[in-house]
Design a protein around this motif. Structure first.
Motif, mmCIF file in Angstrom:
data_model
loop_
_atom_site.group_PDB
_atom_site.id
_atom_site.type_symbol
_atom_site.label_atom_id
_atom_site.label_comp_id
_atom_site.label_asym_id
_atom_site.label_seq_id
_atom_site.Cartn_x
_atom_site.Cartn_y
_atom_site.Cartn_z
ATOM 1 N N LYS A 216 0.862 -1.177 0.000
ATOM 2 C CA LYS A 216 0.000 0.000 0.000
ATOM 3 C C LYS A 216 0.901 1.231 0.000
ATOM 4 O O LYS A 216 1.699 1.431 0.915
ATOM 5 N N ASN A 217 0.807 2.034 -1.077
ATOM 6 C CA ASN A 217 1.656 3.217 -1.173
ATOM 7 C C ASN A 217 0.890 4.513 -0.951
ATOM 8 O O ASN A 217 1.425 5.610 -1.114
ATOM 9 N N SER A 218 -0.380 4.388 -0.586
ATOM 10 C CA SER A 218 -1.195 5.553 -0.242
ATOM 11 C C SER A 218 -2.124 5.168 0.908
ATOM 12 O O SER A 218 -2.782 4.133 0.848
ATOM 13 N N ILE A 219 -2.129 5.976 1.936
ATOM 14 C CA ILE A 219 -2.945 5.716 3.117
ATOM 15 C C ILE A 219 -3.894 6.880 3.351
ATOM 16 O O ILE A 219 -3.470 8.046 3.345
ATOM 17 N N GLN A 220 -5.163 6.576 3.526
ATOM 18 C CA GLN A 220 -6.153 7.589 3.907
ATOM 19 C C GLN A 220 -6.767 7.187 5.247
ATOM 20 O O GLN A 220 -7.171 6.042 5.430
ATOM 21 N N ILE A 221 -6.818 8.136 6.161
ATOM 22 C CA ILE A 221 -7.456 7.927 7.451
ATOM 23 C C ILE A 221 -8.732 8.753 7.480
ATOM 24 O O ILE A 221 -8.703 9.961 7.221
ATOM 25 N N THR A 222 -9.851 8.094 7.752
ATOM 26 C CA THR A 222 -11.136 8.788 7.788
ATOM 27 C C THR A 222 -11.684 8.797 9.207
ATOM 28 O O THR A 222 -11.318 7.966 10.035
#
Length: 333
Positions: A216-222
């Motif tokens: 995973k080269n992109s992380i989004q935290i919601t």
């Protein structure tokens, strides 16, 4: 160190301790960072027509495996297969019970270490050592096993602190320690008149696989509020995205943890933004090597250099020869 000398003790349902070593063959024990607990398997001789081979093993009996005076395994027989001339034994250490009991419990702003300690006290789980884990835990757990609760608490700590922890049982007690505190130098002594040597200097078979399936080269935290869910933090590696394409992970946090979102995103990126390399190595055996330990490896043929985490480990002892097969991955620098 001493030459390997394994002894198997059985504690029957009446509490009597018996040495059954001479009846046992094909000893094998294994563990993995993906599962909780160690498994021990072996065969035991059985012959109802021979009074010299007592049929003493029953399901639910306790077992202790020792190498010389050092305890390697302590647990309970969970599965038993019977044939005419042998029984096939499968036993698990006492982490088995952590997977069997469910509970409801609430924690209010106490450290992860204290939360786990309270849980162990409630279920009479003996504690060997729990390393200091400062992450505050505020959560209600409903209908979860003890193992699931502990794993979730450790996951919260890893997300916040970027530190991985290993949970295991030793001599019937619970230990939770940092992977980085579990570095071992594994040696083997072939006989009493020969010196011990580093087993990594005598590697048998070795194989290596590489994969980006879990990268995973992109992380989004919601935010965890479904009515007003929004992205509260991001982290990405633009170089890797250009090379491998966008591989994105989305994770939600409770509103109370939004202040930690950026830190969680960065730690997740550090953990997941990598080519997964699994290397399986066949070696002579050493009891200090088990899942969750770190070994220093140097092998130019397969370009292995540095610290490697043992993901899984299988030991075998047959015909007085101790061998093991380990799967390792490179530790992030």
């Amino acid at each position: 160190m001493a030459v390997d000398n394994y002894t198997v003790f059985l504690i029957n349902n009446n509490g009597k301790k018996l040495n059954i070593t001479q009846l046992c063959s094909n000893l094998s024990w294994r563990d993995s960072i993906e599962t909780l607990g160690m498994e021990l398997t072996f065969d035991i001789a059985r012959n109802t027509e021979d009074d010299n081979i007592p049929d003493v093993v029953e399901i639910g009996n306790k077992l202790i495996l020792k190498n010389n005076s050092t305890e390697i395994f302590r647990g309970i027989i969970t599965d038993l297969g019977t044939e005419r001339y042998k029984k096939a034994i499968t036993a698990f250490d006492y982490a088995f019970y952590l997977n069997q009991s469910r509970t409801i419990i609430q924690f209010r702003k106490i450290s992860a270490k204290e939360a786990i300690s309270q849980l162990c006290t409630k279920f009479n789980v003996p504690i060997g050592n729990i390393t200091s884990i400062s992450t505050p835990i505020t959560k209600i757990y409903k209908d979860k096993t003890i193992a699931e609760i502990i794993k979730d608490i450790l996951k919260q700590a890893t997300n916040e602190l970027g530190i991985k922890y290993r949970l295991e049982m030793r001599a019937g007690k619970l230990y939770i320690e940092k992977y980085t505190d579990l570095i071992v130098t594994a040696t083997f002594q072939p006989s009493s008149n020969l010196e011990a040597f580093n087993i990594l200097d005598a590697i048998g078979n070795i194989s290596k696989t590489e994969s980006i399936q879990d990268m995973k080269n992109s992380i989004q935290i919601t935010s965890g509020n479904e009515k007003s869910s929004r992205i509260v933090a991001t982290a990405e590696d633009t170089t890797n995205i250009a090379k491998y394409g966008l591989l994105q992970e989305v994770e939600s946090v409770d509103d109370k943890d939004i202040s930690k979102a950026t830190n969680i995103a960065n730690n997740k990126l550090k953990e997941l933004n990598r080519i997964n390399e699994d290397t399986t190595i066949s070696l002579l055996g050493n009891d200090d090597v088990r899942a969750g330990r770190i070994l220093e490896v140097a092998n130019t043929i397969f370009d292995l250099k540095g610290q490697y985490l043992v993901k899984s480990c299988t030991h075998t002892y047959s015909n007085s020869i101790h061998k093991m097969s380990i799967t390792v991955e490179k530790v992030n620098s």
